[in-house]
Design an enzyme around this catalytic site. Structure first.
Site, PDB file in Angstrom:
ATOM      1  N   HIS A 117       0.866  -1.235   0.062  1.00  0.00           N
ATOM      2  CA  HIS A 117      -0.059  -0.049   0.127  1.00  0.00           C
ATOM      3  C   HIS A 117       0.768   1.280   0.076  1.00  0.00           C
ATOM      4  O   HIS A 117       1.945   1.377   0.980  1.00  0.00           O
ATOM      5  CB  HIS A 117      -1.058  -0.147   1.081  1.00  0.00           C
ATOM      6  CG  HIS A 117      -2.047   0.846   1.307  1.00  0.00           C
ATOM      7  ND1 HIS A 117      -1.644   2.378   1.656  1.00  0.00           N
ATOM      8  CD2 HIS A 117      -3.123   1.011   0.934  1.00  0.00           C
ATOM      9  CE1 HIS A 117      -2.788   3.245   1.621  1.00  0.00           C
ATOM     10  NE2 HIS A 117      -3.539   2.348   1.096  1.00  0.00           N
ATOM     11  N   CYS A 141      -3.817   2.320  -4.827  1.00  0.00           N
ATOM     12  CA  CYS A 141      -4.724   3.178  -4.005  1.00  0.00           C
ATOM     13  C   CYS A 141      -4.662   4.640  -4.626  1.00  0.00           C
ATOM     14  O   CYS A 141      -3.802   5.115  -4.341  1.00  0.00           O
ATOM     15  CB  CYS A 141      -4.247   3.070  -2.333  1.00  0.00           C
ATOM     16  SG  CYS A 141      -5.449   4.065  -1.441  1.00  0.00           S
ATOM     17  N   HIS A 158      -7.760   0.138  -4.628  1.00  0.00           N
ATOM     18  CA  HIS A 158      -8.486   0.984  -3.679  1.00  0.00           C
ATOM     19  C   HIS A 158      -9.025   2.252  -4.590  1.00  0.00           C
ATOM     20  O   HIS A 158      -8.060   2.711  -4.936  1.00  0.00           O
ATOM     21  CB  HIS A 158      -7.592   1.509  -2.455  1.00  0.00           C
ATOM     22  CG  HIS A 158      -7.137   0.437  -1.538  1.00  0.00           C
ATOM     23  ND1 HIS A 158      -6.429   0.689  -0.377  1.00  0.00           N
ATOM     24  CD2 HIS A 158      -7.667  -0.750  -1.241  1.00  0.00           C
ATOM     25  CE1 HIS A 158      -6.231  -0.365   0.135  1.00  0.00           C
ATOM     26  NE2 HIS A 158      -6.833  -1.098  -0.134  1.00  0.00           N
ATOM     27  N   ASP A 164     -12.757   2.641  -1.719  1.00  0.00           N
ATOM     28  CA  ASP A 164     -11.914   2.822  -0.327  1.00  0.00           C
ATOM     29  C   ASP A 164     -12.520   4.120   0.260  1.00  0.00           C
ATOM     30  O   ASP A 164     -12.699   5.105  -0.197  1.00  0.00           O
ATOM     31  CB  ASP A 164     -10.477   3.143  -0.850  1.00  0.00           C
ATOM     32  CG  ASP A 164      -9.521   3.253   0.230  1.00  0.00           C
ATOM     33  OD1 ASP A 164      -9.924   3.010   1.218  1.00  0.00           O
ATOM     34  OD2 ASP A 164      -8.428   3.954  -0.017  1.00  0.00           O
ATOM     35  N   HIS A 165     -12.989   4.087   1.361  1.00  0.00           N
ATOM     36  CA  HIS A 165     -13.546   5.184   2.153  1.00  0.00           C
ATOM     37  C   HIS A 165     -14.925   5.363   1.697  1.00  0.00           C
ATOM     38  O   HIS A 165     -15.159   5.162   0.513  1.00  0.00           O
ATOM     39  CB  HIS A 165     -12.563   6.176   2.503  1.00  0.00           C
ATOM     40  CG  HIS A 165     -11.558   5.862   2.995  1.00  0.00           C
ATOM     41  ND1 HIS A 165     -10.398   6.888   3.206  1.00  0.00           N
ATOM     42  CD2 HIS A 165     -10.803   4.677   3.415  1.00  0.00           C
ATOM     43  CE1 HIS A 165      -9.394   6.429   3.710  1.00  0.00           C
ATOM     44  NE2 HIS A 165      -9.580   4.777   3.913  1.00  0.00           N
ATOM     45  N   TYR A 180     -14.909   4.135   7.031  1.00  0.00           N
ATOM     46  CA  TYR A 180     -15.724   2.851   6.768  1.00  0.00           C
ATOM     47  C   TYR A 180     -17.115   2.967   7.038  1.00  0.00           C
ATOM     48  O   TYR A 180     -17.453   1.766   7.656  1.00  0.00           O
ATOM     49  CB  TYR A 180     -14.746   1.751   7.095  1.00  0.00           C
ATOM     50  CG  TYR A 180     -13.367   1.903   6.542  1.00  0.00           C
ATOM     51  CD1 TYR A 180     -13.125   0.971   5.443  1.00  0.00           C
ATOM     52  CD2 TYR A 180     -12.296   2.341   6.946  1.00  0.00           C
ATOM     53  CE1 TYR A 180     -12.120   0.909   4.815  1.00  0.00           C
ATOM     54  CE2 TYR A 180     -11.230   2.404   6.398  1.00  0.00           C
ATOM     55  CZ  TYR A 180     -10.745   1.603   5.266  1.00  0.00           C
ATOM     56  OH  TYR A 180      -9.760   1.597   4.460  1.00  0.00           O
TER      57      TYR A 180
END
Ligand code: DNO
Length: 388
Positions: free
Chosen positions: A233, A271, A298, A346-347, A363
């Site tokens: 990541h 990401c 992500h 992601d998020h 999340y």
């Protein structure tokens, strides 16, 4: 695109049933009770995998198997922890889980200075302001020598901002930075944080990189033997903070890792939100250059107020990263390799639908549900128009 979703196990406010109903096929999880450096035992891995399967999905990606700080520094018991890491990889492979996300960020995992940035519609998201981070570093944490790590203008602006901030605003920043964000270990006190930072004295970017390559090359025989894909990541934010070294913030860093770590199983978690934290990064170009080494994605977006100050975008598709172009590149790569890649939204924003639930920062259910639906719609559109 395989539709992924991060699940925090039984501590998660969101149930597997809800995740399934979001359209998810692939759950992204970890043995959260296991500390960095511990071996993950097969029965525990199996138990969690069975739970996910019973809910009609598959646990296919681990996020994360954390790397022990001793391994990052190559001090103390690092040899034992590397061996343990290999055992964990073997155990995961025995259970059919062959995609492992991790990071090599010292002390802190990802960092934000605002956990509840309010958007015009009243929903909240995560924000990052480099002046707040610098101010926290210099005036709240009072890290020795901190001012030397910032350009003069940044330091001056940070000072002005901190003077103007109310105690509540300062507290908000302090809490955001020191709270153990999901995926991280526990919350840190300022004293603990300073102590941890001190242990990295003398370890610069170069040294940390060399330690990372050494670690990856040590575990590579296991990756090759078991077919496990390790996907790092990127640093988040992708620039140095608190005087800590950084190893994977841009295309040049990824290029170097790929050159130094020849195993084809050493790859990347693409990401967009982390890489997008630098205005100079081009996430689509990065994907295209390293497509063969991207094992997990992500997808989310950022909106910049100015360089160094951004928050998450209300829509996953538009903002700093050209997600439609990325989707096209992803689908082409999937076609090339004849296999789909797990992408997780992601998020997501914290919206009314989640009021009163104890969601982990970023999340939420609703925010990610919308994000995933947007990505799914985009995929269908791109497929239809690009004829993939
Ligand atoms: C934040 C996450 C990170 C990520 C780790 C992977 O939302 O993307 O915490 O899981 O850095 O090791």
């Amino acid at each position: 695109m395989k539709q992924g979703w991060r699940w925090y196990g039984e501590m998660d406010a969101i149930s597997l049933k809800e995740i399934r109903q979001a359209g998810v096929t692939d759950v992204v999880a970890a043995l959260y009770g296991r500390k960095p450096g511990e071996v993950w035992p097969v029965p525990e891995i199996k138990a969690l995998a069975r739970k996910v399967e019973a809910a009609g999905m598959r646990w296919s990606v681990v996020e994360s198997v954390p790397v022990h700080e001793d391994v990052k520094k190559r001090t103390g018991d690092f040899r034992k922890y590397v061996e343990n890491y290999k055992k964990t990889l073997r155990n995961l492979a025995k259970c059919g889980i062959k995609t492992v996300c991790y990071n090599f960020m010292p002390v802190l995992d990802w960092t934000r200075s605002d956990l509840a940035y309010e958007l015009p519609d009243g929903s909240t998201c995560l924000g990052y302001n480099e002046y707040e981070v610098a101010a926290f570093d210099m005036f709240s944490l009072k890290r020795p020598g901190a001012e030397k790590d910032y350009p003069r203008e940044t330091a001056a602006r940070a000072k002005k901002l901190w003077t103007r901030y109310s105690p509540a605003q300062r507290k908000r920043v302090e809490k955001a930075i020191l709270t153990g964000l999901p995926g991280t270990v526990d919350d840190l006190t300022p004293a603990q944080f300073l102590r941890e930072l001190k242990t990295y004295e003398g370890i610069d970017d170069r040294a940390l990189r060399e330690n990372m390559y050494a670690f990856l090359n040590e575990i590579s025989p296991v990756l090759d033997e078991c077919g496990v894909d390790m996907c790092i990541h990127p640093d988040d934010p992708p620039h140095p903070i608190f005087g800590l070294p950084r190893v994977l913030s841009d295309a040049a860093d990824i290029r170097e890792m790929a050159k130094r770590c020849p195993s084809r199983h050493v790859g990347l978690t693409l990401c967009t939100g982390s890489l997008g934290g630098s205005p100079d990064n081009d996430e689509v170009a990065i994907f295209k250059e390293f497509a063969k080494r991207v094992f997990f994605c992500h997808f989310r977006n950022l909106e910049y107020e100015e360089p160094g100050v951004f928050h998450e975008a209300p829509c996953h598709l538009f903002g700093k990263t050209d997600i439609p172009a990325l989707m096209l590149a992803l689908l082409k790569e999937e076609k090339r390799r004849g296999a789909e890649i797990v992408v997780r939204p992601d998020h997501g924003r914290l919206m009314e639908i989640d009021k009163g639930r104890k969601c982990y920062c970023g999340y939420s259910y609703g925010g990610r549900l919308v994000g995933l639906a947007e990505l799914r719609g985009l995929e269908a559109g791109v497929r239809a128009f690009a004829k993939i």
